[in-house]
Motif scaffolding. Structure first.
Motif, PDB file in Angstrom:
ATOM      1  N   THR A  37     -33.728  43.619  57.786  1.00 30.46           N
ATOM      2  CA  THR A  37     -33.282  43.063  59.064  1.00 30.46           C
ATOM      3  C   THR A  37     -31.902  43.621  59.395  1.00 30.46           C
ATOM      4  N   ASP A  39     -29.628  41.676  61.344  1.00 37.19           N
ATOM      5  CA  ASP A  39     -28.676  40.604  61.627  1.00 37.19           C
ATOM      6  C   ASP A  39     -28.800  39.423  60.668  1.00 37.19           C
ATOM      7  N   GLY A  40     -29.430  39.622  59.505  1.00 33.44           N
ATOM      8  CA  GLY A  40     -29.577  38.530  58.551  1.00 33.44           C
ATOM      9  C   GLY A  40     -28.285  38.117  57.884  1.00 33.44           C
ATOM     10  N   GLN A  45     -27.308  33.363  62.717  1.00 37.90           N
ATOM     11  CA  GLN A  45     -28.650  33.931  62.604  1.00 37.90           C
ATOM     12  C   GLN A  45     -29.343  33.420  61.338  1.00 37.90           C
ATOM     13  N   ALA A  46     -30.633  33.693  61.237  1.00 37.69           N
ATOM     14  CA  ALA A  46     -31.384  33.300  60.047  1.00 37.69           C
ATOM     15  C   ALA A  46     -30.886  34.078  58.831  1.00 37.69           C
ATOM     16  N   THR A  47     -30.743  33.392  57.721  1.00 35.37           N
ATOM     17  CA  THR A  47     -30.214  33.981  56.489  1.00 35.37           C
ATOM     18  C   THR A  47     -31.209  34.965  55.889  1.00 35.37           C
ATOM     19  N   ASN A  83     -33.164  25.376  57.382  1.00 40.55           N
ATOM     20  CA  ASN A  83     -33.861  25.382  58.660  1.00 40.55           C
ATOM     21  C   ASN A  83     -35.106  24.509  58.508  1.00 40.55           C
ATOM     22  N   ARG A 150     -36.347  32.941  57.303  1.00 40.04           N
ATOM     23  CA  ARG A 150     -35.657  31.979  58.170  1.00 40.04           C
ATOM     24  C   ARG A 150     -35.523  30.615  57.493  1.00 40.04           C
ATOM     25  N   LEU A 153     -29.968  28.920  57.729  1.00 41.36           N
ATOM     26  CA  LEU A 153     -29.246  29.438  58.882  1.00 41.36           C
ATOM     27  C   LEU A 153     -27.807  29.737  58.469  1.00 41.36           C
ATOM     28  N   ASN A 154     -27.309  30.899  58.881  1.00 42.24           N
ATOM     29  CA  ASN A 154     -25.962  31.315  58.498  1.00 42.24           C
ATOM     30  C   ASN A 154     -24.894  30.473  59.194  1.00 42.24           C
ATOM     31  N   ASP A 186     -20.364  39.539  64.155  1.00 44.23           N
ATOM     32  CA  ASP A 186     -21.325  40.242  65.004  1.00 44.23           C
ATOM     33  C   ASP A 186     -22.092  41.263  64.174  1.00 44.23           C
ATOM     34  N   ALA A 187     -23.256  41.635  64.669  1.00 41.01           N
ATOM     35  CA  ALA A 187     -24.039  42.672  64.006  1.00 41.01           C
ATOM     36  C   ALA A 187     -23.345  44.023  64.178  1.00 41.01           C
TER      37      ALA A 187
END
Length: 270
Positions: A37, A39-40, A45-47, A83, A150, A153-154, A186-187
């Motif tokens: 991924t 953006d994990g 975002q989702a971890t 989550n 997911r 959550l981060n 940010d990503a």
């Protein structure tokens, strides 16, 4: 004789204390964004992280083994929230999976281990249902844990301490690791990660061997993302160009933007 007895007793006690200390002193737990991924590892975002128990990915180096009844506990920081929309499945690797140290090389879950979650300690748990060795189909053993699906959550950006425990069937601590999870605000603008998705399941394109001048049996695979997680396709490795790109002393990642199937850094995107 009396003095010797005291000396031997004291020495034995000291050695026993050292042995206990060695067993409980945490090892270094490597933590990195999962390679599947973009953006994990980003706030909100989702971890999606990997936790490295054995940093040497060489298949010749044994990984971790487990006896039946033993448990691995990945104790997540309290800031990482479960989550609740995602179920933790005991008999599926959708939440977490053991891997052998290279991409897409999971240690088989079915019949070998069960996934769980302990809400009190905010820990993901993996219990061995049978002995999980470092040979045969499991070779070279457990080296990496991938937390995904997911399940968490981060939190906000920052560095968060994380611990991992290997617990015996009788509840005693067998080994421990400690590390830090870095969450970005940010990503990144672009990201590159290794993959074996282009190969048959379990095939390892790392640590290949070939005679000088010979081609490797497997292609190396890379996942490339641009801004906002957009995939970068038609990218290859071109020879370095130290005159135009002195910073990059290895090969250049070049995207074939004109579709002529020729990687030309002078006209294509580097």
């Amino acid at each position: 004789m009396f003095k010797k007895t005291i000396l031997v007793t004291t020495l034995a006690a000291s050695l026993g204390a050292c042995a206990t200390l060695q067993q409980t002193t945490p090892g270094v737990l490597g933590v990195a964004p999962a390679p599947v991924t973009f953006d994990g590892h980003v706030a909100g975002q989702a971890t999606d992280y990997v936790f490295v128990l054995v940093p040497d990915a060489n298949p010749a180096t044994p990984g971790l083994s487990m006896r039946a009844g033993e448990t691995i506990r990945l104790i997540m920081p309290a800031a990482f929230k479960r989550n609740e929309q995602v179920e933790v499945k005991t008999d599926a690797n959708t939440n977490m999976v053991f891997t052998k140290g290279w991409p897409q090389a999971g240690v088989k879950l079915a019949g070998q281990y069960a996934i769980g979650y302990d809400a009190q300690s905010n820990a993901m748990t993996v219990k061995a249902l049978t002995d999980i060795g470092t040979d045969g189909a499991n070779a070279p053993g457990i080296k990496v844990i991938h937390l995904r699906g997911r399940t968490f959550l981060n939190p906000g950006p920052g560095d968060y301490p994380v611990t991992l425990q290997h617990v015996k069937a009788d509840g005693k601590l067998k080994a421990a690791w400690a590390g830090s999870i870095k969450v970005l605000e940010d990503a990144p603008m672009a990201r590159l990660a290794p993959t074996n998705f282009h190969l048959p399941p379990g095939t390892n394109s790392d640590f290949q061997k070939a005679a000088p001048g010979a081609s490797m049996p497997h292609y190396l695979g890379l996942l490339l993302w641009g801004e906002a997680g957009s995939s970068l396709n038609h990218v290859g490795i071109a020879p370095r160009d130290l005159n135009r790109f002195p910073r990059y002393t290895g090969g250049l990642l070049v995207q074939d933007v004109n579709g002529d199937k020729v990687l030309d850094p002078t006209v294509d995107k580097v």
